[in-house]
Design an enzyme around this catalytic site. Structure first.
Site, short mmCIF file in Angstrom:
data_model
loop_
_atom_site.label_atom_id
_atom_site.label_comp_id
_atom_site.label_asym_id
_atom_site.label_seq_id
_atom_site.Cartn_x
_atom_site.Cartn_y
_atom_site.Cartn_z
N LYS A 43 -8.84 13.49 4.47
CA LYS A 43 -8.05 12.07 4.62
C LYS A 43 -6.94 12.20 5.66
O LYS A 43 -7.06 13.25 6.34
CB LYS A 43 -7.09 11.85 3.01
N ARG A 44 -6.17 11.27 5.92
CA ARG A 44 -5.17 11.39 7.07
C ARG A 44 -4.22 12.37 6.87
O ARG A 44 -3.86 12.64 5.48
CB ARG A 44 -4.52 10.13 6.97
N THR A 88 -8.78 6.13 -1.91
CA THR A 88 -10.19 5.27 -2.24
C THR A 88 -11.11 6.58 -1.88
O THR A 88 -12.47 6.65 -2.42
CB THR A 88 -10.60 4.38 -1.24
N HIS A 119 0.81 -1.20 -0.02
CA HIS A 119 0.23 0.14 -0.03
C HIS A 119 0.81 1.34 -0.09
O HIS A 119 0.17 2.46 0.07
CB HIS A 119 -0.98 -0.09 1.21
N LYS A 179 0.19 13.97 1.47
CA LYS A 179 -1.08 14.28 1.17
C LYS A 179 -1.33 15.85 0.82
O LYS A 179 -2.26 16.07 0.31
CB LYS A 179 -1.96 13.60 2.17
N LYS A 233 -15.11 7.97 -4.18
CA LYS A 233 -15.92 8.21 -3.22
C LYS A 233 -16.37 9.51 -3.61
O LYS A 233 -17.88 9.80 -3.97
CB LYS A 233 -15.80 8.14 -1.59
#
Length: 804
Positions: free
Chosen positions: A532-533, A640, A356, A538, A644
């Site tokens: 998100k985290r 993901t 991952h 990110k 969504k």
């Protein structure tokens, strides 16, 4: 749902079941029942409907001698289950009417259920989606994980800082699970290994018991259910009676306290040696229990150990359960007498590994001293695996005093997969380049997917109703039927209906924010969402820097043609992740200043609701207009959340990273706001001297923002609060925030222009939803079953039998 259930269940029978459980399971009458009592009674009534298909699925698997999939994961972010179960059974309307007949509000009852935070983000939510799809497809499966007493921490903000407190999902009874006291396994740690006539015996210094708790996971239409089995750690001896009788109560309870520590907290802080030891123990604990359990089940059916791979498929979700290889070998060799070379081959035939991450720190490594002390027999087995499987490769599992779990997982798996096309290619080229050269047929791609039942059908009733009205209701388990919406993208009436569904979701979110946090937002503004985290790669930091830059521009030209925006953030930072927590603090500090500015507050707001979880995602995702997928290219494995959000009609602003690449291909480049460097360009940029400082010098807009942050504009009296954050951008900036900033700012202005053109934006939004069908987790699981597990659906065999 089962055929007889569809024909016989109505609101009256559901009402009777709820009342029966209220009376006999909870000991309450309806006149004195609390919301908790009603929730438990309704949950038990729904659970009753799951048990028959659950038992039937188990019986059919045994009768068919079917191959089972075992999905091992440290995380299962299952969220609330009431609505999930009701929807998959097809009884959500019946349940709503039944509970309303008692004067209770269905939505309030659903909202009362604790959100089981047994995961940190995408990894755990993916595991939950996969369980849903395994059941929907009728593939026999078990999910295996840990029954954490406290899941991922609850997040609070104090003066903008993240503060963690224990998550307490088990403070109330977890009604969906069944305790299995007969499924108990001893799990050892430490000690020594003795050898006699070539036979090795491990003598652990410490032993705990893994005890099973089962939750049935029912698939769409309720005709197949699999099992999520979570392990709780128990002491081998409840307490020391002699110490208790001497009055030494603390010593008497030590065995229980030590055991419960194993399954107490999801992801304990491992910045200390004690934390690292606990994390390793947790991983071995649930993996060993799971391997022992599946081996017991396999042997109970009378198969020969050499045939394990014909009946057992084990998927390792990341490196956390990588110890499964050596543990399985240990059991086959030390307990069942198999020759070790044969055992390694048999185990590899069962195991597959999902990678991952491309981040080195996320590919787990343990110091050899710690590993050998906690798992001495496994340390020796790994040495043998290394010598026999890697002799000619130059790759080592144990190297430089470290045990490398990514390499171990790779070597012991017959297939290794990445989770997006780009990620799988980068896995071959970077983290496992040498292993790929040695085993060129081992790595393949399986692009992630999401369950449409939770992430459109349940969470977005307005859009669901419009889709049903337009193309029928068969899309929930055949998501590519959404392509039938594409022909309506140019229909002004359909676009208006699509926009009305989005507006309803935005109004719902606005009401929730006001009720929960007292925050007032305008649903007519663009809802710009990054959930998100929180992590440097990110790039929530780039988002908030662009927000400050936009604020400056609006202040400089308050009468300009601006597009009103609400910037919505959601996410948690790991407790020990200093930089990520500083980013959260900065976002909240910026929000405090911008939201109070009378010049800009009607055009720009920043909102960061605390404690992001699955339930909050179910509110934010349907309401989002813009989806922020802005990670540094080459760092996001898949994502993901991007799927969504796009499925629910949000347009994406993003880089060519992870599954963004495939999403852009599917929805069309013209319906995606692309910016930023590619993965190859990012690598090249880092090789340039002073690349970050040069990028800042070339961008007056960015330099101004960084000067404001470093100068204390957003930190009041604490002028030095963000000096380190800004200094890192000038001197290091590994994640290339500075280099992508101007391109990101320009892309955001393209977003502004598109949003003001209602017809243009509406068409793009419709096409995003219409073309996201490929990203169903049903498709992903079908691909795993065909290309990795060599198994299939027993529902198909059942149908063929019935037809015959």
């Amino acid at each position: 749902m089962p055929k007889d259930l569809h024909n016989t269940l109505d609101a009256a029978s559901m009402r009777a079941s709820i009342l029966r459980h209220l009376t006999y399971s909870l000991g309450k009458d309806d006149a004195h029942a609390s919301r908790y009592d009603w929730r438990m009674a309704m949950s038990l009534a729904l659970r009753d409907l799951v048990v028959d298909p659950w038992f039937a699925s188990t019986r059919e698997t045994y009768e068919a001698m079917g191959k089972r999939v075992y999905y091992l994961s440290m995380e299962f972010l299952i969220g609330r289950l009431i609505e999930d179960v009701a929807v998959n059974l097809g009884v959500d309307d019946i349940a709503r009417d039944a509970i309303a007949s008692f004067g209770q509000n269905y939505d309030a009852i659903v909202a009362d259920e604790p959100d089981a935070a047994l995961g940190n983000g995408g990894l755990g939510r993916l595991a939950a989606c996969f369980l849903d799809s395994l059941s929907t497809l009728g593939i026999p499966a078990y999910g295996y994980g840990i029954r954490y007493e406290h899941g991922l921490f609850e997040q609070h903000f104090e003066d903008g800082r993240q503060v963690e407190s224990p998550e307490t999902w088990l403070a109330q009874r977890h009604v969906w699970e069944f305790e299995r006291p007969e499924a108990r396994y001893d799990i050892g740690f430490g000690g020594y290994v003795s050898t006699s006539v070539g036979h090795h015996t491990w003598h652990p210094a410490e032993t705990v018991v893994a005890s099973a708790y089962d939750t049935p996971i029912v698939g769409w239409k309720g005709d197949w259910a699999n099992t999520l089995r979570l392990w709780a750690a128990m002491p081998t001896q409840l307490f020391d009676l002699a110490s208790f009788n001497r009055g030494d109560y603390i010593t008497a309870s030590e065995p229980e306290a030590l055991a419960r520590t194993i399954s107490r907290v999801l992801y304990p802080d491992d910045s200390s040696d004690k934390g690292k030891e606990l994390r390793l123990k947790q991983e071995y604990f649930f993996t060993s229990a799971s391997i022992q359990d599946l081996l017991r089940r396999f042997l109970s059916e009378g198969y020969a150990l050499e045939d394990l791979a014909d009946h057992v498929a084990i998927q390792l979700n990341d490196t956390h359960p990588a110890i499964a290889g050596p543990e399985f070998v240990r059991l086959l060799v030390d307990v069942h007498g198999m020759e070790i070379g044969k055992a390694i081959s048999v185990v590899r035939g069962c195991l597959a590994y999902t990678n991952h991450t491309l981040l080195p720190e996320a590919l787990e490594r343990w110091t050899e001293d710690l590993f050998a002390r906690i798992l001495p027999r496994h340390h020796r087995i790994i040495e043998i695996i290394q010598d026999t499987c890697l002799a000619d490769t130059g790759v080592r599992i144990i190297e430089g005093g470290m045990v490398k779990m990514g390499e171990l997982a790779f070597v012991m798996a017959h297939k290794v997969n990445g989770v997006s096309a780009l990620h799988s290619q980068l896995v071959k080229e970077t983290v496992f380049a040498d292993l790929h050269a040695a085993f060129p047929d081992r790595i393949l791609n399986q692009t992630n997917g999401i369950t449409p039942r939770r992430w459109l059908y349940s969470c977005n009733p307005p859009l669901r109703a419009l889709i049903d009205e337009t193309i029928g209701s068969g899309w929930a388990d055949d998501l590519e039927r959404l392509d039938g919406l594409a022909v309506h993208a140019d229909d002004a009436n359909f676009r208006a209906a699509f926009r009305a569904a989005k507006s309803e979701n935005k109004e719902h979110l606005a009401a929730w924010l006001k009720a929960r946090d007292g925050v007032v937002v305008d649903p007519a503004a663009m809802f710009d969402v990054q959930i998100k985290r929180v992590h440097e790669y990110k790039r929530q930091l780039m988002n908030i820097l662009e927000t400050v830059a936009l604020w400056n521009d609006i202040r400089d030209n308050p009468n300009g043609d601006w597009t009103p925006r609400v910037k919505l953030f959601g996410g948690k930072a790991a407790p020990g992740y200093v930089a990520a927590k500083a980013i959260i603090h900065l976002i909240n500090d910026v929000a405090k200043v911008i939201n109070a500015d009378p010049v800009t507050r009607d055009l720009l707001q920043v909102v960061f609701p605390a404690n992001y979880n699955v339930t909050m995602a179910e509110l934010l995702i349907p309401a989002a207009d813009l989806s922020e997928q802005i990670s540094t290219a080459g760092k996001e494995a898949s994502g993901t959340g991007n799927m969504k959000l796009a499925l629910n009609g949000a347009l994406t602003i993003g880089t060519l990273d992870g599954a963004n690449v495939e999403i852009r291909d599917k929805v069309g480049a013209e319906n995606f706001f692309l910016f930023g460097m590619t993965a190859a360009e990012a690598v090249a940029k880092r090789a340039e001297p002073d690349f970050a400082r040069n990028a800042i010098s070339a961008s007056p807009r960015l330099a101004r923002v960084l000067g404001q942050i470093a100068g204390g504009v957003f930190s009041g009296a604490d002028r030095g609060r963000y000096e380190a954050l800004v200094a890192n951008l000038y001197a290091h900036d590994y994640f290339l925030v500075t280099c992508d900033f101007d391109a990101y700012f320009a892309a955001q202005r393209e977003v502004d222009t598109a949003y003001r053109d209602t017809a243009c934006w509406g068409r793009m939004a419709v096409l995003n939803t219409a073309r996201m069908g490929w990203f169903s987790s049903d498709r992903t699981i079908a691909d795993y079953a065909r290309e990795i597990w060599n198994t299939g659906s027993l529902k198909k065999k059942r149908s063929a039998k019935d037809d015959g």
